[in-house]
Design an enzyme around this catalytic site. Sequence first.
Site, short mmCIF file in Angstrom:
data_model
loop_
_atom_site.label_atom_id
_atom_site.label_comp_id
_atom_site.label_asym_id
_atom_site.label_seq_id
_atom_site.Cartn_x
_atom_site.Cartn_y
_atom_site.Cartn_z
N GLY A 39 -13.55 -0.81 4.46
CA GLY A 39 -12.24 -1.19 4.97
C GLY A 39 -12.08 -2.70 5.11
N TRP A 56 -3.46 6.00 3.08
CA TRP A 56 -4.81 5.44 3.28
C TRP A 56 -5.45 6.12 4.48
CZ3 TRP A 56 -2.34 2.68 -0.29
CH2 TRP A 56 -3.08 1.87 -1.15
N GLN A 111 -13.73 5.83 3.76
CA GLN A 111 -13.31 4.70 4.59
C GLN A 111 -13.75 4.99 6.03
OE1 GLN A 111 -9.03 3.88 4.38
NE2 GLN A 111 -9.42 1.80 3.72
N TYR A 152 0.81 0.57 -7.80
CA TYR A 152 -0.42 0.19 -7.10
C TYR A 152 -1.56 0.12 -8.10
CZ TYR A 152 -4.45 0.09 -4.05
OH TYR A 152 -5.62 -0.29 -3.45
N TYR A 184 0.85 -1.21 0.00
CA TYR A 184 0.00 0.00 0.00
C TYR A 184 0.88 1.25 0.00
CZ TYR A 184 -3.35 -3.47 1.73
OH TYR A 184 -4.13 -4.58 1.89
N GLU A 243 0.19 -7.63 9.15
CA GLU A 243 -1.08 -6.97 8.83
C GLU A 243 -2.25 -7.67 9.54
OE1 GLU A 243 -1.70 -7.10 4.61
OE2 GLU A 243 -3.41 -5.71 4.63
N TRP A 278 -8.06 5.44 7.05
CA TRP A 278 -8.10 5.04 8.47
C TRP A 278 -6.77 4.52 8.94
CZ3 TRP A 278 -11.37 0.28 10.42
CH2 TRP A 278 -11.28 -0.81 9.54
N ASP A 289 -12.49 -5.49 2.84
CA ASP A 289 -12.72 -5.74 1.43
C ASP A 289 -13.53 -6.99 1.09
OD1 ASP A 289 -10.87 -3.75 1.76
OD2 ASP A 289 -9.41 -4.53 0.35
N TYR A 302 -7.61 -12.63 4.54
CA TYR A 302 -7.94 -11.21 4.68
C TYR A 302 -9.08 -10.97 5.67
CZ TYR A 302 -7.01 -6.60 2.49
OH TYR A 302 -6.64 -5.30 2.22
N TRP A 303 -10.27 -10.60 5.23
CA TRP A 303 -11.35 -10.29 6.19
C TRP A 303 -12.36 -11.42 6.32
CZ3 TRP A 303 -11.10 -6.39 9.60
CH2 TRP A 303 -10.19 -5.36 9.33
C1 DGY Z 1 -6.39 -2.89 -1.34
O1 DGY Z 1 -5.82 -2.38 -2.29
O2 DGY Z 1 -6.35 -4.08 -1.05
C2 DGY Z 1 -7.10 -2.03 -0.42
O3 DGY Z 1 -7.66 -2.72 0.64
C3 DGY Z 1 -8.10 -1.18 -1.11
O4 DGY Z 1 -8.23 -0.10 -0.31
#
Ligand code: DGY
Length: 421
Positions: free
Chosen positions: A158, A32, A100, A80, A28, A390, A34, A160, A346-347
């Site tokens: 936030g 960003w 966000q 990116y 990243y 992360e 938050w 994803d 991830y989430w």
């Molecule tokens: C990403 O690029 O994975 C981010 O979470 C998008 O904001």
Amino acid sequence: MADLDQRAAEILNANDRGGFTVPSARLYPHQWNWDSAIAALGFAEFDLDRAWTEIETLFEGQWPNGMVPHIIFRHDGADYFPGPSVWGCEGSPPTSGHSQPPVAATVVRALYERDRSAGARRARALLPKLLAWHRWFHETRDPEGRGVIAATHPWESGRDNAPDWDAAMARVDPQGVTAYARHDIHEVDPAMRPTQDDYDRYVRIIEWGRAASWDHLRITREGPLAVADPGLTFILARADRDLSALAEALGETARAAEIAAWIDRAAEGAALLWQDHLRSYAALDLRSGLPADGVSSVGFLAFYAGLSDPRRDARLLATLDRILSSAPFGVPSFDPAHPKFDARRYWRGPTWPVMNYLIGRGLEEAGLVDTASRVRADTRRLIESAGFYEYFDPRDGSGAGASDFTWTAAVWLAWASPSNA
Ligand code: DGY
């Protein structure tokens, strides 16, 4: 400073690009929203002036309509995806087209309360900007005034690839998406990231917003995705309360009634998001009217929002305790007992220190000390044993995603470190 405190400060300094920090050097590489606000909390532990600057640079990206975008693009390198040309937003610096979770007002209040005389001028300058951003959220992401805040893109939440969006995402047609190349899967094991199918849909939703000239109200009402998110709703409700307290402390009370109305409305929103059969709050798809079918950790942010409810709190806490008893390293982002749980993706399962911090703070404030200490102890153990990742696998505590992550370091300094007793 203890070793890990030292290491955390080094990570923040290494990710500092001169007034703003990148969440992670390669994954990243811009600013960003938050992530920056949380980074400021970390900086505040050793350099309060630098903490203020982080928030001030974040607001350099604010749009004339009040929206503070989720990414501010800080250079034109092609490192990116999706970069500025995909978003097609006007304005300088270039930014993404949605927002966000708005933690910044909460952070500004904390910075101000650390040193009122040093912070008064800076807080006063930020106050109208914060107010304009919150108003943007209430007016364009809750146009019916129901007290629930919609995410119009999974990235706006936030979180994803959370299962919360699965049903809504299934209706986004990925056909005809413009060809693109991802960078993220070359930085991190693709098994820990959203899938290709997710990405096609993410890009389609951006293309829709761009074709609508980023008319935010229209996007909420007619766009491909609008899901009321307990995360956005609770984080904004908390931030509204902090904004109100900050305005009062600064003697700026002209907008007090407006903010008070937002705070009242959040209680109605919480009632709408409560799902008795899940014993938790859940995302609500505003197009279909249907709730998510499993428990994401953001439901536990009701305590952080200060939205205590005698009929719901004990059941919510029981759900959190059940989930914690099934995960050696909590709080998993999604219920491990659900078939969609995916421990490293991830989430959809991993434990995130930033979410633990928000949940843990809320539990502490609500006086739920046992569960609060468990959440904090888990966060500490994760970072001590695996490092500043992360996110983490809730089953064995192994690190996942990018390493040397800014907000993990910040959460350590501001909350999880033993020196923060
Ligand atoms: C990403 O690029 O994975 C981010 O979470 C998008 O904001």
